[in-house]
Scaffold this active site. Structure first.
Site: not given
Length: 813
Positions: A486, A711
């Site tokens: 999965k 940033y």
């Protein structure tokens, strides 16, 4: 080639059942999945992680009629036309046969051992000495107890020199390898920490390794590894190192422009220099080992220097990559000979994700196709691996192209092929590239592989096979194994991982959603697939693609029953989820009687398994709770089995349960994150980490103290600094919480911190204190468990968060 009657005389078996004493044996089989030309082979039923006796019938059905067996169950009753040989130990008998075959040849045999560098040195010696010798060498890294036996079986009188690797992991193994190889010349490479767990000390490991040199004429070795070792044997010793008086003295090693190393050496009263086209310590040492071997064989120093300068890197692994136009590319430029070709074709054959299989093959250096044996073997390989198309490159193969049964086109050169590549169809295909170095198949790879940025997730399929077998060895023989694929196989891929698991015969696969199962069916996966989270919108896909849903509530049960009833479907396989304490999904234990009534309705459903999930199997303080869960499942399933009137599989143990709770095995276990070698409870298991997230340095900047990086100007420099911008950001799955020093990556063996905020597509590292250059490799998670802990999460999340835009590269060493 031997008659089976000769093999009987060689092996001295306990008992035989021989129907055809003249049956010829040319091939040794130990894996029923890899059988070709079955009528000329013998199958050894080995008892390793899987018992080979369980696959006798499969080998027989493929045409094998000669068998060496360890368990005598009067198999002649089932296989009355087969030749059957019963021995005490199948592997030992295979080794005895290999040793016998080895003794038929009197040409020199170089035996190589060490912790690292064996395969590289072997391949370099092949590059360096092929002009004078017809060299046979171990395929790939076949250096184990089994691998050496298989390697020696390939010896023939068409060679006049052999190079055989020998690898060990515990005491007592090298004596068996020496008895098979019987090298005339021994070479010791690097001795490091590999397989450290099998030895009490490095000295003990060295003593074990040099058992290979018991009867050699000459032992070649770097002196620094045997300084405190009393060599027990008395061969001619060819030592090299920095000390005076050694056979080969190293005066100096000088790196030039970070591109190559000049080694100044002294031998035979004369100083000479060789230019090694590498700067890393390991490869320089490997190259000097090669110099020592060539000197022992009498090569002139000028010849040695000219050839060492031209050494090429050894690509020691086969890589599976995503190609353009729904294709997969298997890139294997390593060891382009017939044995290596067979290994690569076996890997190609286990890929089921595309309907077509194509081989692009260049001339094979050192293989003469004027020799009928070599041509015959090549023709057999190309016909028995079910190829749809063959593309031949090179003047030699072009001349014999019409002798192959596979549809083919041929080109005299790689350039000619590339000029015509647009006229060829590779869509919906798995393409194997197998080319000699001089044909530069990297040019072909660049055109066929899907483009991506330079961040890649490397998945080691050998490590995954190792981990699978480690867990298998913990299980009783009757316990089945379900593998969890999965969440894109924990970030590692879909059909690539499922193909490997199917090839290694796990019993079930499990996915989270039906569309994952549909994709696997489309990729040729035929194993039973359990869907953990079915809903009404997926019932049609579940039925159409033969998926098996988990039923966890009366709502889902009622909906699925109605769906099947409306289409006249009966006996459809389902898996019942019980909530024994996890309190996520599942029927409550007191709902068992109502469940029996519903399941008995019209025999529409067939219960394949009933299971639950341990909530805290790894926490000792919750042991009583875990035992309570196990007991609840036992009680629930006994009552359900009584009510339904038939048996089904029971399971509750996932990875932690497999490691710590053998009483929870029941009939089946579910292996998830343990398959990837991380976040495990038991540290005594020889697991290997499967995935490695890598990128590289895009730009280096030198910045003054007081400047800021990134940033929001969060990365403040408190000293003159050097920063490296690398190609990974939060869009690739590198969490923003790793910014500003929280994340640590590895560059050139050194840990360095992030600096500034993590950007969408890149981030910056503080590399002030290390040597680094643009394009250097960066390992994003040197320790994924520590990385996860740093941001308060678990390795599962880091793995499953790696973006699909990050290219997955699967390699098989």
């Amino acid at each position: 080639m031997y008659k089976i009657s000769e093999i009987v005389q060689i092996l001295h078996p306990n008992r035989t059942f021989i129907t055809d004493p003249n049956s010829l044996v040319q091939h040794l089989f130990y894996d029923s999945r890899k059988i070709v030309q079955a009528d000329n082979g013998v199958f050894f039923a080995l008892q390793k992680s899987r018992d080979g006796h369980h696959y006798i019938k499969e080998a027989y059905d493929k045409g094998v009629r000669n068998f060496v067996l360890q368990i005598d169950e009067e198999q002649e009753q089932l296989f009355p036309d087969a030749n059957l040989i019963w021995v005490n130990d199948s592997l030992e008998s295979l080794q005895v046969l290999a040793a016998y075959h080895r003794q038929k040849f009197s040409f020199p045999v170089i035996g190589i051992t060490g912790s690292n560098g064996k395969t590289i040195v072997k391949e370099w010696l092949y590059q360096l000495m092929s002009p004078e010798y017809k060299i046979y060498r171990s395929p790939k890294s076949y250096n184990s107890q089994l691998g050496v036996a298989l390697s020696l079986w390939g010896l023939s009188d068409q060679y006049n020199l052999a190079i055989i690797e020998a690898g060990i992991s515990e005491k007592g193994e090298m004596v068996k390898l020496e008895n098979m190889i019987k090298p005339t010349i021994g070479l010791l490479t690097n001795v490091g920490v590999a397989h450290k767990a099998g030895f009490e000390s490095k000295k003990e490991k060295i003593y074990e390794k040099i058992n290979l040199f018991k009867d050699v004429e000459t032992m070649i070795f770097p002196s620094r590894y045997v300084e405190d070792i009393q060599l027990p044997y008395r061969p001619r010793k060819f030592s090299w190192g920095y000390d005076e008086g050694l056979s080969l003295e190293v005066y100096s090693l000088k790196q030039v422009d970070d591109k190559f190393t000049v080694a100044t050496l002294f031998y035979g009263g004369r100083t000479f220099a060789v230019e090694v086209p590498f700067v890393d310590k390991g490869n320089v040492e490997n190259a000097i080992n090669c110099v020592a071997v060539m000197l022992r064989f009498g090569y002139e120093k000028e010849v040695i220097a000219s050839r060492i300068k031209e050494l090429q890197p050894v690509a020691m692994r086969l890589e599976l990559k995503k190609g353009k136009k729904n294709s997969s590319i298997i890139d294997d430029s390593y060891s382009n000979d017939l044995d290596a070709l067979q290994i690569a074709l076996e890997f190609l054959n286990q890929q089921g994700q595309h309907p077509r299989k194509i081989l692009i093959l260049s001339d094979l250096p050192g293989v003469s196709l004027t020799d009928e044996k070599s041509l015959s073997k090549l023709k057999r390989l190309l016909s028995e691996y079910h190829l749809d198309q063959l593309i031949l490159i090179g003047e030699i193969l072009t001349q014999v192209a019409d002798q192959f049964a596979v549809p083919s086109v041929s080109y005299t050169s790689t350039t000619a092929f590339l000029d015509d590549i647009r006229s060829l169809q590779f869509e919906d295909s798995t393409v194997l590239l197998k080319g000699g170095r001089e044909f530069h198949f990297e040019r072909i790879s660049r055109l066929l592989v899907a483009k991506s940025h330079d961040t890649v997730l490397e998945i080691n399929l050998n490590a995954m096979e190792n981990n699978l077998n480690v867990y298998r060895q913990l299980l009783p023989k009757h316990v089945k194994l379900m593998s969890m694929v999965k969440a894109f196989s924990y970030g590692s891929g879909s059909f690539e991982i499922a193909n490997l698991l199917q090839f290694n015969r796990v019993d079930y696969l499990t996915v989270a959603f039906a569309d994952e199962g549909v994709d696997l069916r489309g990729a040729g996966i035929t194993l039973p697939i359990v869907v953990m989270s079915p809903d009404e919108n997926t019932f049609e896909s579940i039925v159409q693609y033969n998926l098996e849903p988990e039923i966890y509530s009366f709502r889902v049960l009622s909906s699925f029953l109605n769906y099947l009833k409306g289409r006249g479907i009966s006996s459809f396989p389902v898996h019942i989820k019980v909530d024994t304490g996890m309190h996520r999904l599942g029927f409550m234990p007191d709902e068992v009687d109502k469940l029996i009534t519903e399941l008995n309705t019209d025999a529409i459903l067939q219960v394949r398994s009933v299971f639950s999930h341990l909530a805290s199997a790894g926490n000792k303080e919750d042991n009583a709770f875990t035992q309570q869960q196990i007991d609840l499942l036992d009680q629930f399933t006994r009552r359900l089995e009584e009510g339904l009137g038939y048996s089904f599989l029971r399971h509750i143990a996932a990875t932690s349960g497999i490691e710590l709770w053998p009483q929870a095995y029941f009939d089946l276990v579910r292996l998830g994150i343990g398959l990837y070698g991380i976040d495990v409870e038991r540290h005594d298991l020889p697991l290997r980490e499967v995935s490695s997230l890598k990128t590289n340095v895009t730009q280096i900047k030198h910045l003054a103290a007081g400047e800021t990086v990134g940033y929001n100007r969060h990365g403040v420099l408190h000293r003159d600094s050097k920063t490296a911008t690398i190609k990974i950001g939060y869009a690739d799955g590198y969490d923003r919480r790793f910014g500003n020093g929280v994340g640590k990556m590895m560059v050139n063996g050194q840990l360095v911190p992030t600096i500034g905020d993590i950007c969408m597509d890149m981030c910056m590292l503080d590399v002030t204190d290390i040597e680094v250059a643009e394009e250097d490799e960066v390992i994003v998670y040197p320790d994924i468990k520590l990385a996860a802990k740093a941001i308060g999460t678990i390795p599962y999340e880091l793995l499953t968060s790696i973006s699909q835009r990050v290219k997955r590269v699967y390699f098989y060493e």
